[in-house]
Design a protein around this motif. Structure first.
Motif, PDB file in Angstrom:
ATOM      1  N   SER A 198       0.821  -1.208   0.000  1.00  0.00           N
ATOM      2  CA  SER A 198       0.000   0.000   0.000  1.00  0.00           C
ATOM      3  C   SER A 198       0.856   1.259   0.000  1.00  0.00           C
ATOM      4  CB  SER A 198      -0.944   0.005   1.203  1.00  0.00           C
ATOM      5  OG  SER A 198      -0.211  -0.048   2.413  1.00  0.00           O
ATOM      6  N   SER A 199       2.039   1.176   0.627  1.00  0.00           N
ATOM      7  CA  SER A 199       2.913   2.345   0.676  1.00  0.00           C
ATOM      8  C   SER A 199       3.432   2.740  -0.702  1.00  0.00           C
ATOM      9  CB  SER A 199       4.095   2.074   1.618  1.00  0.00           C
ATOM     10  OG  SER A 199       4.839   0.939   1.181  1.00  0.00           O
ATOM     11  N   ASP A 200       3.537   1.760  -1.613  1.00  0.00           N
ATOM     12  CA  ASP A 200       3.995   2.051  -2.972  1.00  0.00           C
ATOM     13  C   ASP A 200       3.032   2.974  -3.705  1.00  0.00           C
ATOM     14  OD1 ASP A 200       6.080   0.324  -2.456  1.00  0.00           O
ATOM     15  OD2 ASP A 200       5.223  -1.341  -3.589  1.00  0.00           O
ATOM     16  N   PHE A 201       1.761   2.946  -3.305  1.00  0.00           N
ATOM     17  CA  PHE A 201       0.725   3.704  -3.998  1.00  0.00           C
ATOM     18  C   PHE A 201       0.159   4.834  -3.131  1.00  0.00           C
ATOM     19  CE2 PHE A 201       1.198  -0.010  -6.464  1.00  0.00           C
ATOM     20  CZ  PHE A 201       0.662   0.216  -7.723  1.00  0.00           C
ATOM     21  N   ALA A 202       0.872   5.152  -2.050  1.00  0.00           N
ATOM     22  CA  ALA A 202       0.355   6.142  -1.097  1.00  0.00           C
ATOM     23  C   ALA A 202       0.163   7.515  -1.728  1.00  0.00           C
ATOM     24  CB  ALA A 202       1.301   6.241   0.101  1.00  0.00           C
ATOM     25  N   GLY A 203       0.984   7.840  -2.707  1.00  0.00           N
ATOM     26  CA  GLY A 203       0.895   9.167  -3.313  1.00  0.00           C
ATOM     27  C   GLY A 203       0.052   9.230  -4.566  1.00  0.00           C
ATOM     28  N   ILE A 204      -0.578   8.131  -4.950  1.00  0.00           N
ATOM     29  CA  ILE A 204      -1.357   8.107  -6.183  1.00  0.00           C
ATOM     30  C   ILE A 204      -2.670   8.870  -5.995  1.00  0.00           C
ATOM     31  CG2 ILE A 204      -2.551   6.659  -7.862  1.00  0.00           C
ATOM     32  CD1 ILE A 204       0.478   6.471  -8.026  1.00  0.00           C
ATOM     33  N   ARG A 205      -2.923   9.793  -6.932  1.00  0.00           N
ATOM     34  CA  ARG A 205      -4.157  10.572  -6.908  1.00  0.00           C
ATOM     35  C   ARG A 205      -4.911  10.511  -8.232  1.00  0.00           C
ATOM     36  NH1 ARG A 205      -3.202   9.765  -2.619  1.00  0.00           N
ATOM     37  NH2 ARG A 205      -3.062  11.108  -0.768  1.00  0.00           N
ATOM     38  N   ASN A 206      -4.330   9.865  -9.227  1.00  0.00           N
ATOM     39  CA  ASN A 206      -4.984   9.686 -10.523  1.00  0.00           C
ATOM     40  C   ASN A 206      -4.901   8.215 -10.907  1.00  0.00           C
ATOM     41  OD1 ASN A 206      -5.474  12.589 -11.187  1.00  0.00           O
ATOM     42  ND2 ASN A 206      -3.240  12.660 -11.140  1.00  0.00           N
ATOM     43  N   TRP A 207      -6.063   7.561 -11.008  1.00  0.00           N
ATOM     44  CA  TRP A 207      -6.157   6.134 -11.279  1.00  0.00           C
ATOM     45  C   TRP A 207      -6.797   5.967 -12.653  1.00  0.00           C
ATOM     46  CZ3 TRP A 207      -4.501   3.001  -7.107  1.00  0.00           C
ATOM     47  CH2 TRP A 207      -4.297   3.685  -5.900  1.00  0.00           C
ATOM     48  N   VAL A 208      -6.029   5.453 -13.611  1.00  0.00           N
ATOM     49  CA  VAL A 208      -6.463   5.390 -15.004  1.00  0.00           C
ATOM     50  C   VAL A 208      -6.599   3.926 -15.412  1.00  0.00           C
ATOM     51  CG1 VAL A 208      -6.005   6.144 -17.363  1.00  0.00           C
ATOM     52  CG2 VAL A 208      -5.165   7.520 -15.424  1.00  0.00           C
ATOM     53  N   ASN A 262      -4.898   0.066  -1.811  1.00  0.00           N
ATOM     54  CA  ASN A 262      -5.837   1.137  -1.484  1.00  0.00           C
ATOM     55  C   ASN A 262      -5.644   1.571  -0.034  1.00  0.00           C
ATOM     56  OD1 ASN A 262      -8.007   2.852  -1.097  1.00  0.00           O
ATOM     57  ND2 ASN A 262      -9.537   1.441  -1.921  1.00  0.00           N
ATOM     58  N   PRO A 263      -5.245   2.808   0.195  1.00  0.00           N
ATOM     59  CA  PRO A 263      -5.073   3.265   1.581  1.00  0.00           C
ATOM     60  C   PRO A 263      -6.327   3.129   2.417  1.00  0.00           C
ATOM     61  CG  PRO A 263      -4.122   4.828   0.039  1.00  0.00           C
ATOM     62  CD  PRO A 263      -4.890   3.841  -0.780  1.00  0.00           C
ATOM     63  N   ALA A 264      -7.501   3.319   1.788  1.00  0.00           N
ATOM     64  CA  ALA A 264      -8.754   3.193   2.523  1.00  0.00           C
ATOM     65  C   ALA A 264      -8.978   1.767   2.997  1.00  0.00           C
ATOM     66  CB  ALA A 264      -9.924   3.647   1.646  1.00  0.00           C
ATOM     67  N   ALA A 265      -8.589   0.791   2.159  1.00  0.00           N
ATOM     68  CA  ALA A 265      -8.741  -0.613   2.536  1.00  0.00           C
ATOM     69  C   ALA A 265      -7.794  -0.959   3.675  1.00  0.00           C
ATOM     70  CB  ALA A 265      -8.480  -1.513   1.334  1.00  0.00           C
ATOM     71  N   ALA A 266      -6.618  -0.361   3.659  1.00  0.00           N
ATOM     72  CA  ALA A 266      -5.637  -0.644   4.706  1.00  0.00           C
ATOM     73  C   ALA A 266      -6.113  -0.157   6.065  1.00  0.00           C
ATOM     74  CB  ALA A 266      -4.294   0.000   4.350  1.00  0.00           C
ATOM     75  N   GLY A 298     -16.112  -2.572  -7.410  1.00  0.00           N
ATOM     76  CA  GLY A 298     -16.759  -1.284  -7.220  1.00  0.00           C
ATOM     77  C   GLY A 298     -16.400  -0.653  -5.887  1.00  0.00           C
ATOM     78  N   ALA A 299     -16.375  -1.445  -4.831  1.00  0.00           N
ATOM     79  CA  ALA A 299     -16.051  -0.926  -3.503  1.00  0.00           C
ATOM     80  C   ALA A 299     -14.636  -0.364  -3.462  1.00  0.00           C
ATOM     81  CB  ALA A 299     -16.216  -2.030  -2.462  1.00  0.00           C
ATOM     82  N   GLN A 300     -13.716  -1.041  -4.139  1.00  0.00           N
ATOM     83  CA  GLN A 300     -12.335  -0.563  -4.140  1.00  0.00           C
ATOM     84  C   GLN A 300     -12.179   0.702  -4.972  1.00  0.00           C
ATOM     85  OE1 GLN A 300      -9.939  -1.575  -2.150  1.00  0.00           O
ATOM     86  NE2 GLN A 300     -11.473  -2.960  -1.288  1.00  0.00           N
ATOM     87  N   ILE A 301     -12.765   0.724  -6.159  1.00  0.00           N
ATOM     88  CA  ILE A 301     -12.638   1.911  -6.999  1.00  0.00           C
ATOM     89  C   ILE A 301     -13.278   3.113  -6.319  1.00  0.00           C
ATOM     90  CG2 ILE A 301     -13.340   2.962  -9.191  1.00  0.00           C
ATOM     91  CD1 ILE A 301     -13.016   0.225 -10.488  1.00  0.00           C
ATOM     92  N   ARG A 302     -14.425   2.912  -5.714  1.00  0.00           N
ATOM     93  CA  ARG A 302     -15.149   4.015  -5.058  1.00  0.00           C
ATOM     94  C   ARG A 302     -14.303   4.679  -3.985  1.00  0.00           C
ATOM     95  NH1 ARG A 302     -17.869   4.118  -0.469  1.00  0.00           N
ATOM     96  NH2 ARG A 302     -17.839   1.831  -0.296  1.00  0.00           N
ATOM     97  N   THR A 303     -13.526   3.895  -3.247  1.00  0.00           N
ATOM     98  CA  THR A 303     -12.789   4.445  -2.114  1.00  0.00           C
ATOM     99  C   THR A 303     -11.353   4.837  -2.437  1.00  0.00           C
ATOM    100  OG1 THR A 303     -12.191   2.200  -1.375  1.00  0.00           O
ATOM    101  CG2 THR A 303     -14.193   3.184  -0.445  1.00  0.00           C
ATOM    102  N   LEU A 304     -10.922   4.660  -3.675  1.00  0.00           N
ATOM    103  CA  LEU A 304      -9.579   5.097  -4.049  1.00  0.00           C
ATOM    104  C   LEU A 304      -9.468   6.607  -3.880  1.00  0.00           C
ATOM    105  CD1 LEU A 304      -8.992   3.049  -7.338  1.00  0.00           C
ATOM    106  CD2 LEU A 304      -7.859   2.661  -5.129  1.00  0.00           C
ATOM    107  N   PRO A 305      -8.373   7.095  -3.347  1.00  0.00           N
ATOM    108  CA  PRO A 305      -8.221   8.542  -3.175  1.00  0.00           C
ATOM    109  C   PRO A 305      -7.935   9.243  -4.506  1.00  0.00           C
ATOM    110  CG  PRO A 305      -6.210   7.413  -2.530  1.00  0.00           C
ATOM    111  CD  PRO A 305      -7.224   6.333  -2.828  1.00  0.00           C
ATOM    112  N   GLY A 306      -8.556  10.375  -4.716  1.00  0.00           N
ATOM    113  CA  GLY A 306      -8.294  11.134  -5.935  1.00  0.00           C
ATOM    114  C   GLY A 306      -9.278  10.838  -7.050  1.00  0.00           C
ATOM    115  N   ARG A 307      -8.814  10.998  -8.288  1.00  0.00           N
ATOM    116  CA  ARG A 307      -9.677  10.887  -9.461  1.00  0.00           C
ATOM    117  C   ARG A 307      -9.501   9.545 -10.155  1.00  0.00           C
ATOM    118  NH1 ARG A 307      -8.161  15.715 -13.178  1.00  0.00           N
ATOM    119  NH2 ARG A 307      -6.073  14.924 -12.696  1.00  0.00           N
ATOM    120  N   LYS A 308     -10.591   9.097 -10.767  1.00  0.00           N
ATOM    121  CA  LYS A 308     -10.586   7.825 -11.482  1.00  0.00           C
ATOM    122  C   LYS A 308     -11.092   8.023 -12.905  1.00  0.00           C
ATOM    123  CE  LYS A 308     -12.411   6.963  -7.732  1.00  0.00           C
ATOM    124  NZ  LYS A 308     -12.517   7.601  -6.376  1.00  0.00           N
TER     125      LYS A 308
END
Length: 237
Positions: A7-17, A231-235, A102-112
């Motif tokens: 999860s730490s590898d993706f801690a700074g991700i704010r754009n999920w494409v 996903n930081p939210a999942a963690a 859906g639950a994971q995408i919804r809670t990802l931080p930032g934009r999708k």
């Protein structure tokens, strides 16, 4: 080429494409197989070819021009709207909703975002059937790309200029390694989605993209599981 995601590898991700076909839904659902069949039928009818010959030509167009549509436009000047309407006239009901995804995408931080070589209508119908449509900020489709498909650099440039998506705070998920080369060059993290248990068809796909190995940071056959891991939210749950 691959790492076990933290999860730490993706801690700074704010754009999920996310690519659409064979990425947001699993390869074994065979949804894209319906489109593939309709593309063969389109080529057969257009050029009055037997189905087997049309199939060979369709794959040739795909290899040489990035998509069957682009090849038919270059060689035969077809109407892209007619093509897109006909090849996406498929049955979506066999695609199972994916509440875990859906639950994971919804809670990802930032934009999708969905970034697809298909058209918006197909992307919307697919995402709606999966139950994930409302979780995305926008869909960038082949029409928005000026009908120039991935992996063309100009298509990524249009997408990144429109949404200001590039660099270390962004990640792209794709089922074709060739489509990750530009995102990697733009500084994005890259994730290759492969068929479940590396089904035999994947070997053929990977052979075409073997020289793109350095453009792939992570590989997974379980998108929902991968997102759960990063996903930081999942963690925090």
């Amino acid at each position: 080429m691959t790492q076990i995601p933290e999860s730490s590898d993706f801690a700074g991700i704010r754009n999920w494409v996310f690519d659409l076909d064979n990425t947001l839904y699993p390869h074994h659902s065979n949804l894209f197989a319906q489109i593939d069949t309709r593309m063969t039928a389109y080529v057969s009818e257009l050029l009055e070819l037997p189905r087997d010959q049309a199939r060979v030509l369709q794959k040739e167009l795909y290899r040489e021009h990035g998509t069957t549509l682009n090849g038919l436009m270059v060689r035969h000047g077809i109407d892209p709207d007619d093509f897109l309407q006909k090849v996406h006239d498929i049955d979506y009901t066999h695609l199972a909703p994916d509440p875990a995804l859906g639950a994971q995408i919804r809670t990802l931080p930032g934009r999708k975002f969905i970034f697809t070589n298909g058209d918006r209508g197909h992307a919307e119908r697919t995402a709606a059937q999966l139950g994930i449509l409302d979780h995305f900020d926008d869909i960038f489709d082949i029409v928005a790309a000026g009908l120039v498909p991935k992996p063309a650099r100009e298509t990524y440039d249009k997408f990144t200029a429109l949404h200001r998506v590039a660099g270390a705070d962004s990640v792209m998920f794709e089922d074709l390694a060739r489509n990750l080369a530009v995102p990697k060059a733009l500084g994005m993290k890259t994730v290759l989605i492969v068929p479940r248990n590396f089904e035999p068809t994947f070997a053929e796909i990977w052979e075409q993209d073997a020289d793109k190995e350095d453009d792939v940071d992570y590989v997974t056959d379980d998108l929902a599981g991968f997102l759960t891991a990063v996903n930081p939210a999942a963690a925090k749950a």
